[in-house]
Design a protein around this motif. Sequence first.
Motif, PDB file in Angstrom:
ATOM      1  N   THR A  36       3.075   4.663  -3.504  1.00 38.37           N
ATOM      2  CA  THR A  36       3.372   3.489  -2.686  1.00 38.37           C
ATOM      3  C   THR A  36       2.236   3.205  -1.715  1.00 38.37           C
ATOM      4  OG1 THR A  36       5.722   4.004  -2.837  1.00 38.37           O
ATOM      5  CG2 THR A  36       5.060   2.463  -1.120  1.00 38.37           C
ATOM      6  N   ILE A  37       1.700   4.246  -1.107  1.00 43.77           N
ATOM      7  CA  ILE A  37       0.579   4.080  -0.179  1.00 43.77           C
ATOM      8  C   ILE A  37      -0.634   3.524  -0.912  1.00 43.77           C
ATOM      9  CG2 ILE A  37      -1.089   5.333   1.253  1.00 43.77           C
ATOM     10  CD1 ILE A  37       1.233   7.162   2.079  1.00 43.77           C
ATOM     11  N   ILE A  38      -0.907   4.030  -2.090  1.00 40.46           N
ATOM     12  CA  ILE A  38      -2.049   3.546  -2.869  1.00 40.46           C
ATOM     13  C   ILE A  38      -1.840   2.099  -3.288  1.00 40.46           C
ATOM     14  CG2 ILE A  38      -3.289   3.821  -5.055  1.00 40.46           C
ATOM     15  CD1 ILE A  38      -2.849   6.869  -4.715  1.00 40.46           C
ATOM     16  N   GLN A  39      -0.617   1.755  -3.663  1.00 36.93           N
ATOM     17  CA  GLN A  39      -0.322   0.394  -4.103  1.00 36.93           C
ATOM     18  C   GLN A  39      -0.453  -0.625  -2.966  1.00 36.93           C
ATOM     19  OE1 GLN A  39       3.578  -0.034  -5.739  1.00 36.93           O
ATOM     20  NE2 GLN A  39       3.273  -2.155  -6.344  1.00 36.93           N
ATOM     21  N   PHE A  40      -0.049  -0.239  -1.758  1.00 38.36           N
ATOM     22  CA  PHE A  40      -0.050  -1.166  -0.617  1.00 38.36           C
ATOM     23  C   PHE A  40      -1.079  -0.797   0.433  1.00 38.36           C
ATOM     24  CE2 PHE A  40       4.325  -1.399  -2.315  1.00 38.36           C
ATOM     25  CZ  PHE A  40       4.341  -2.745  -2.638  1.00 38.36           C
ATOM     26  N   TRP A  41      -2.215  -0.264   0.031  1.00 45.98           N
ATOM     27  CA  TRP A  41      -3.227   0.197   0.987  1.00 45.98           C
ATOM     28  C   TRP A  41      -3.740  -0.958   1.844  1.00 45.98           C
ATOM     29  CZ3 TRP A  41      -8.078  -1.754   1.272  1.00 45.98           C
ATOM     30  CH2 TRP A  41      -8.526  -2.495   0.175  1.00 45.98           C
ATOM     31  N   HIS A  42      -3.869  -2.136   1.264  1.00 42.64           N
ATOM     32  CA  HIS A  42      -4.405  -3.267   2.030  1.00 42.64           C
ATOM     33  C   HIS A  42      -3.451  -3.690   3.153  1.00 42.64           C
ATOM     34  CE1 HIS A  42      -2.104  -4.841  -1.353  1.00 42.64           C
ATOM     35  NE2 HIS A  42      -1.875  -5.923  -0.634  1.00 42.64           N
ATOM     36  N   ILE A  43      -2.150  -3.626   2.925  1.00 45.05           N
ATOM     37  CA  ILE A  43      -1.181  -3.967   3.961  1.00 45.05           C
ATOM     38  C   ILE A  43      -1.195  -2.910   5.065  1.00 45.05           C
ATOM     39  CG2 ILE A  43       1.273  -4.311   4.448  1.00 45.05           C
ATOM     40  CD1 ILE A  43       1.473  -5.396   1.558  1.00 45.05           C
ATOM     41  N   ILE A  44      -1.263  -1.650   4.665  1.00 43.20           N
ATOM     42  CA  ILE A  44      -1.329  -0.556   5.641  1.00 43.20           C
ATOM     43  C   ILE A  44      -2.593  -0.678   6.469  1.00 43.20           C
ATOM     44  CG2 ILE A  44      -1.504   1.951   5.886  1.00 43.20           C
ATOM     45  CD1 ILE A  44       0.211   2.109   3.288  1.00 43.20           C
ATOM     46  N   PHE A  45      -3.698  -1.021   5.843  1.00 37.67           N
ATOM     47  CA  PHE A  45      -4.965  -1.197   6.555  1.00 37.67           C
ATOM     48  C   PHE A  45      -4.876  -2.349   7.554  1.00 37.67           C
ATOM     49  CE2 PHE A  45      -9.282  -3.029   6.805  1.00 37.67           C
ATOM     50  CZ  PHE A  45      -9.933  -1.949   7.373  1.00 37.67           C
ATOM     51  N   LEU A  46      -4.271  -3.471   7.157  1.00 40.71           N
ATOM     52  CA  LEU A  46      -4.102  -4.609   8.070  1.00 40.71           C
ATOM     53  C   LEU A  46      -3.220  -4.242   9.260  1.00 40.71           C
ATOM     54  CD1 LEU A  46      -3.680  -7.638   5.637  1.00 40.71           C
ATOM     55  CD2 LEU A  46      -5.565  -7.217   7.206  1.00 40.71           C
ATOM     56  N   PHE A  47      -2.145  -3.496   9.005  1.00 42.37           N
ATOM     57  CA  PHE A  47      -1.285  -3.043  10.096  1.00 42.37           C
ATOM     58  C   PHE A  47      -2.060  -2.178  11.070  1.00 42.37           C
ATOM     59  CE2 PHE A  47       2.217  -4.880   8.183  1.00 42.37           C
ATOM     60  CZ  PHE A  47       3.386  -4.620   8.873  1.00 42.37           C
ATOM     61  N   PHE A  48      -2.888  -1.287  10.563  1.00 42.78           N
ATOM     62  CA  PHE A  48      -3.678  -0.398  11.405  1.00 42.78           C
ATOM     63  C   PHE A  48      -4.651  -1.200  12.263  1.00 42.78           C
ATOM     64  CE2 PHE A  48      -7.364   2.461  11.967  1.00 42.78           C
ATOM     65  CZ  PHE A  48      -6.735   3.470  12.684  1.00 42.78           C
ATOM     66  N   ILE A  49      -5.333  -2.160  11.665  1.00 36.53           N
ATOM     67  CA  ILE A  49      -6.285  -2.996  12.406  1.00 36.53           C
ATOM     68  C   ILE A  49      -5.566  -3.808  13.485  1.00 36.53           C
ATOM     69  CG2 ILE A  49      -7.890  -4.952  12.198  1.00 36.53           C
ATOM     70  CD1 ILE A  49      -8.994  -2.277  11.161  1.00 36.53           C
ATOM     71  N   VAL A  50      -4.444  -4.413  13.134  1.00 35.90           N
ATOM     72  CA  VAL A  50      -3.677  -5.198  14.108  1.00 35.90           C
ATOM     73  C   VAL A  50      -3.215  -4.311  15.260  1.00 35.90           C
ATOM     74  CG1 VAL A  50      -1.477  -6.414  14.447  1.00 35.90           C
ATOM     75  CG2 VAL A  50      -2.957  -7.024  12.542  1.00 35.90           C
ATOM     76  N   ALA A  51      -2.716  -3.118  14.941  1.00 38.74           N
ATOM     77  CA  ALA A  51      -2.242  -2.209  15.983  1.00 38.74           C
ATOM     78  C   ALA A  51      -3.375  -1.833  16.936  1.00 38.74           C
ATOM     79  CB  ALA A  51      -1.644  -0.958  15.348  1.00 38.74           C
ATOM     80  N   ILE A  52      -4.534  -1.542  16.398  1.00 37.98           N
ATOM     81  CA  ILE A  52      -5.674  -1.167  17.250  1.00 37.98           C
ATOM     82  C   ILE A  52      -6.112  -2.339  18.124  1.00 37.98           C
ATOM     83  CG2 ILE A  52      -8.124  -0.582  17.206  1.00 37.98           C
ATOM     84  CD1 ILE A  52      -7.540   1.261  14.868  1.00 37.98           C
ATOM     85  N   LEU A  53      -6.251  -3.511  17.530  1.00 38.26           N
ATOM     86  CA  LEU A  53      -6.723  -4.670  18.289  1.00 38.26           C
ATOM     87  C   LEU A  53      -5.742  -5.063  19.393  1.00 38.26           C
ATOM     88  CD1 LEU A  53      -8.224  -6.907  15.456  1.00 38.26           C
ATOM     89  CD2 LEU A  53      -9.453  -5.616  17.215  1.00 38.26           C
ATOM     90  N   TYR A  54      -4.479  -5.143  19.064  1.00 34.64           N
ATOM     91  CA  TYR A  54      -3.497  -5.541  20.071  1.00 34.64           C
ATOM     92  C   TYR A  54      -3.301  -4.458  21.120  1.00 34.64           C
ATOM     93  CZ  TYR A  54      -2.039  -9.948  18.023  1.00 34.64           C
ATOM     94  OH  TYR A  54      -2.003 -11.243  17.583  1.00 34.64           O
TER      95      TYR A  54
END
Length: 72
Positions: free
Chosen positions: A5-23
């Motif tokens: 699941t993590i491999i399949q949705f890596w791009h969504i997880i990456f976007l969440f991580f970036i958003v969390a850091i920026l905000y």
Amino acid sequence: MILETIIQFWHIIFLFFIVAILYASEGFGGGSSYLAILALTGIAFPQIRATALLCNIVVVSGNVLLYHHQKK
């Protein structure tokens, strides 16, 4: 199964991580951005709301803990 699941949705997880850091760097939670990212995935709306709220709570709680730790 979780790894797949993590491999399949890596791009969504990456976007969440970036958003969390920026905000979090500005002291916000990023709830509206989580809603936008999840809306692009096609997940059911009640799940989108609950997931975005949970992510927002996690980020804001981290900010509160860091604030109180630096205050001492």
